[in-house]
Structure formats: structure tokens, C-alpha cells
Design an enzyme around this catalytic site. Structure first.
Site, short mmCIF file in Angstrom:
data_model
loop_
_atom_site.label_atom_id
_atom_site.label_comp_id
_atom_site.label_asym_id
_atom_site.label_seq_id
_atom_site.Cartn_x
_atom_site.Cartn_y
_atom_site.Cartn_z
N CYS A 116 0.88 -1.13 0.05
CA CYS A 116 0.02 -0.18 0.08
C CYS A 116 0.75 1.36 0.02
O CYS A 116 0.27 2.41 -0.26
CB CYS A 116 -0.92 0.05 1.31
N HIS A 256 -3.39 7.47 2.55
CA HIS A 256 -3.74 5.93 1.91
C HIS A 256 -5.13 5.81 2.46
O HIS A 256 -5.42 5.79 3.62
CB HIS A 256 -2.70 5.12 2.51
N ASN A 286 -10.24 0.03 -0.46
CA ASN A 286 -8.71 0.09 -0.53
C ASN A 286 -8.28 -0.67 -1.85
O ASN A 286 -8.22 -1.80 -1.96
CB ASN A 286 -8.24 -0.76 0.72
O1 UT7 Z 1 -4.06 -1.34 3.42
C1 UT7 Z 1 -2.75 -1.38 4.32
C2 UT7 Z 1 -2.89 -2.17 5.41
N1 UT7 Z 1 -4.21 -2.59 5.97
C3 UT7 Z 1 -4.83 -1.81 6.68
O2 UT7 Z 1 -4.30 -0.83 7.25
C4 UT7 Z 1 -6.08 -2.39 7.46
C5 UT7 Z 1 -6.02 -2.54 9.04
N2 UT7 Z 1 -7.05 -3.16 9.57
C6 UT7 Z 1 -8.21 -2.82 9.52
O3 UT7 Z 1 -8.95 -1.85 8.93
C7 UT7 Z 1 -9.29 -3.76 10.23
O4 UT7 Z 1 -8.71 -4.44 11.33
C8 UT7 Z 1 -10.42 -4.29 9.68
C9 UT7 Z 1 -11.47 -3.47 8.77
C10 UT7 Z 1 -9.77 -5.31 8.74
C11 UT7 Z 1 -11.17 -5.24 10.59
O5 UT7 Z 1 -11.89 -4.35 11.72
P1 UT7 Z 1 -11.49 -4.52 13.14
O6 UT7 Z 1 -12.49 -3.61 13.93
O7 UT7 Z 1 -10.20 -4.50 13.54
O8 UT7 Z 1 -12.27 -5.94 13.75
P2 UT7 Z 1 -11.67 -7.04 14.16
O9 UT7 Z 1 -10.71 -8.04 13.12
O10 UT7 Z 1 -11.14 -6.91 15.57
O11 UT7 Z 1 -12.79 -8.05 14.48
C12 UT7 Z 1 -14.02 -7.63 15.45
C13 UT7 Z 1 -15.14 -8.24 15.47
C14 UT7 Z 1 -14.93 -9.69 15.61
O12 UT7 Z 1 -15.61 -10.65 16.31
P3 UT7 Z 1 -15.52 -10.91 17.87
O13 UT7 Z 1 -14.26 -11.84 17.84
O14 UT7 Z 1 -15.45 -9.77 18.52
O15 UT7 Z 1 -16.97 -11.63 18.17
C15 UT7 Z 1 -14.81 -10.25 14.06
O16 UT7 Z 1 -15.16 -11.70 13.93
O17 UT7 Z 1 -15.79 -8.24 14.17
C16 UT7 Z 1 -16.04 -9.51 13.50
N3 UT7 Z 1 -15.84 -9.17 12.10
C17 UT7 Z 1 -16.97 -8.63 11.32
N4 UT7 Z 1 -18.21 -8.69 11.61
C18 UT7 Z 1 -18.92 -8.30 10.77
C19 UT7 Z 1 -14.90 -9.18 11.41
N5 UT7 Z 1 -15.09 -8.70 9.94
C20 UT7 Z 1 -16.26 -8.75 10.09
C21 UT7 Z 1 -17.28 -8.20 8.96
N6 UT7 Z 1 -18.63 -8.10 9.32
N7 UT7 Z 1 -16.94 -8.15 7.68
#
Ligand code: UT7
Length: 329
Positions: A116, A256, A286
Site C-alpha cells: 500500500c 492511503h 482500499n
Molecule cells: O492497506 C494497508 C494495510 N491494511 C490496513 O491498514 C487495514 C488495517 N485493519 C483494519 O482496517 C481492520 O482491522 C479491519 C477493517 C480489517 C477489521 O476491523 P476490526 O475492527 O479490527 O475488526 P476485528 O478483526 O478486530 O474483528 C472485530 C469483530 C470480530 O468479532 P468478535 O471476535 O469480536 O466476536 C470479528 O469476527 O468483528 C468481527 N468481524 C466482522 N463482523 C461483521 C470481522 N469482520 C467482520 C465483518 N462483518 N466483515
């Protein structure tokens, strides 16, 4: 003799027609519009559909638009740096394929792989060829067909990525506009948190690697988020501080587009108010190497000669970087 700066003199962009909305994703994985919108800021992303189409096919219209705007022919391009994580094929370079497709007969080129942060690394690298006086026209392309490496069964990853490509032309400027400063960093110890493990020399393609889904992008979102949110914000602040720029001096912050929460944190850290932050994540998601050039493309009509821009990115590798530039047209 006045100093030669490398200035962006034209931009072009392209996003595919197909719009993949949050509502359509709801039919594909266990997710919902409200979660995606509040956790990422994304409402829709574009997907390149159709057989036989690759990243270079998004670059072609972007580059043709750029050449038309600048009023030059493709044969005038000296060098093409194609920043991508989804090259048409491992080799030859997509830069070469693009050069052939647009008729850039006098250009040499190469691909740059910094995930990225690619476009920031590409601009920083390309600027050197201009500043030394070696070249007059260096084309920096940033784009990805992320849909080619996304697992649409992985709800944590498939909701953020989209396809798109942008391009910028660098030319010499002696009026004091162009790239003023850059900081680029990388840390390979983050390689396990965001990668595409299969398809390289470590894990060549095999039935086993396909079955294990190793050819898809793998991201440990929460861990990557922590690195991204601090490093992208810090490096933008660092480039500002070392150039004695306050938030008032910044006309536009161009971050970004990975997650709206990371964008907001970068704005808060640098003190740049929301009205000066370029955001189009809600429409394109993204696009990896495509985000920053697509932001410049979207905002081009609002940018004025002499405007101060801070570009910042964070990506897999890990890689991160920031550029301070003064808009030249
Ligand atoms: O591009 C360059 C590098 N990339 C980035 O900079 C991306 C960085 N990361 C992110 O933007 C975020 O981590 C994501 C958008 C990918 C995920 O968001 P998050 O707030 O970090 O979610 P998480 O992975 O911590 O998951 C939180 C909860 C989990 O459920 P539990 O374990 O708390 O019950 C996940 O299973 O949200 C759940 N979850 C979802 N729920 C509904 C994960 N993805 C989804 C989804 N829909 N699509």
C-alpha cells in the site's frame, strides 16, 4: 542555477464500472452494511470483471487520460515505475506490458512492490531521476486488481479491498513546486501479518497451496491496524515537523485509504482539520497502490498551484512513508 524539483504535472485514473456494494457483500459473507460502514467507512468498491483483464488494463485508460491532459505522446515518456502488488504476471514487469499497450516506445520501466505504500515509494524513487536532470518525463503508476487475490469467503478481508489504478507524471520544475521531501521506511518483521504467501519461490503454486488458500491476501486486521494507525500518523507528522510545517500550512492531507479510522487518526495526529483531508474510501475501498493517485485524480480540480500536500501511507511488508509536495499546476 535554480534547483530542479520533480513536480506532478498531470494525473489520470480509472476504476472499473462494476460496483460491489456492502449490501451485495451481505449476500456473500456474514457481514452487514452497518458493521462495514462504522468499522471502515467503506460503502462500495469497484471490481474489474471480465475474462483476460488484468491490472495493466486499468492502467491503460488512466495513462491515456493523463497523456491527453498533458498534451504529450506516449513516446515522450522516459521511464515507467509501476507500483503494484498484483502484477499481470510475476514477470515480465507490468511496466513493460503497459509501455507496449500505450505505445511508450522510448521508455524503460520496472515494477515496484511496496504494497500500500507503493505509490509513495514510486514517487520518491521517480523524483530522483528528475532531480538529477537525467530524465524529463517519469510516469508513476499505482494500481491493483485486488479482487484477483481476495478470498470472498474471508469477511475480515474481502470487505475492504477494491480494484483501481491511478497515474501521475513527474517533470522538472524550477519554480519551487514539486516534491520537497519524503520519508520512506520498511520493516520486514511484519511480513507474517499481511501477505500473499503462495506463488513466490517460498511456496510455488501447487494443488496443496491452492487448497490451503495461500494465493489469497492474508491479513491479521487488528494487528495491522495497530501498526498502521501509529506509523502512518507519525510519519506524516515527522515530514511536517522537519519541514517546519504546521497544520495551517497544509492545504490537503492525502492519506492511503485503508480504513476511515486510520485516516481520522492521521488527521488528528497532524492537526489537519477534516475539511482538508482527501477521502474517497466510501466509493473505492482500499485499492492498495491505487488509493493515493486516485485521490489526486478525484481532487485534481480542487488543487491549486502552490498548494501544500502531505501524502502518507502504510502497507504490507511492513512499509510506510510520507511525502511533502507543492502542487505545480
Ligand atoms: O492497506 C494497508 C494495510 N491494511 C490496513 O491498514 C487495514 C488495517 N485493519 C483494519 O482496517 C481492520 O482491522 C479491519 C477493517 C480489517 C477489521 O476491523 P476490526 O475492527 O479490527 O475488526 P476485528 O478483526 O478486530 O474483528 C472485530 C469483530 C470480530 O468479532 P468478535 O471476535 O469480536 O466476536 C470479528 O469476527 O468483528 C468481527 N468481524 C466482522 N463482523 C461483521 C470481522 N469482520 C467482520 C465483518 N462483518 N466483515
Amino acid at each position: 542555477m535554480s534547483k530542479i524539483y520533480a513536480a506532478i504535472t498531470a494525473v489520470g485514473g480509472y476504476v472499473p464500472d462494476y460496483v460491489l456494494t456492502n449490501h451485495e457483500l451481505e449476500t456473500m459473507v456474514d457481514t452487514n452494511d452497518e458493521w462495514i460502514t462504522t468499522r471502515t467507512g467503506i460503502k462500495e468498491r469497484r471490481i474489474q470483471k471480465g475474462e483476460g483483464l488484468a491490472t495493466s488494463d486499468m492502467a491503460v485508460p488512466a495513462v491515456l487520460e493523463l497523456l491527453k491532459k498533458r498534451g504529450i505522446g506516449a513516446e515522450e515518456i522516459d521511464l515507467i515505475i509501476f507500483c503494484t502488488s498484483t502484477p499481470d504476471m510475476p514477470f515480465p514487469a507490468t511496466a513493460n506490458i503497459l509501455a507496449d499497450k500505450v505505445g511508450a516506445k522510448n521508455a524503460w520501466g520496472y515494477d515496484l512492490n511496496a504494497a500500500c505504500s507503493g505509490f509513495i515509494f514510486g514517487l520518491s524513487t521517480g523524483a530522483q531521476f528528475i532531480e538529477t536532470g537525467k530524465y524529463q518525463k517519469v510516469l508513476i503508476v499505482g494500481g491493483d486488481k485486488m479482487s484477483s487475490i481476495i478470498n470472498y469467503e474471508d469477511r475480515a478481508t474481502c470487505i475492504i479491498f477494491g480494484d483501481g489504478c491511478g497515474a501521475a507524471l513527474l517533470e522538472p520544475n524550477t519554480e519551487g513546486n514539486g516534491i520537497m521531501d519524503f520519508i520512506c521506511k520498511s520493516d520486514g518483521s511484519g511480513r507474517d501479518l499481511l501477505n500473499q504467501r503462495g506463488g513466490g519461490s517460498l511456496i510455488p503454486a501447487s494443488h496443496e497451496s491452492v487448497d490451503a488458500k495461500l494465493h489469497y491476501a492474508h491479513q491479521e486486521g487488528r494487528a495491522v491496524f495497530k501498526f498502521a494507525v501509529t506509523n502512518m500518523a507519525d510519519i506524516a507528522a515527522e515530514v511536517m515537523e522537519r519541514n517546519n510545517l504546521t497544520s495551517d500550512d497544509v492545504t490537503w492531507l492525502v492519506p492511503h485509504q485503508a480504513n476511515k479510522r486510520i485516516i481520522d487518526a492521521t488527521a488528528t495526529r497532524t492537526g489537519v482539520t477534516a475539511d482538508k483531508v482527501v477521502v474517497n474510501i466510501e466509493r473505492y475501498g482500499n485499492t492498495t497502490n491505487g488509493t493515493i493517485p486516485l485521490c489526486l485524480w478525484d481532487w485534481e480540480s480542487k488543487l491549486k498551484k502552490g498548494d501544500t500536500l502531505i501524502l502518507a501511507a502504510f502497507g504490507g511488508g511492513f512499509t510506510w512513508g510520507s511525502i511533502y509536495l507543492k502542487w505545480a499546476y
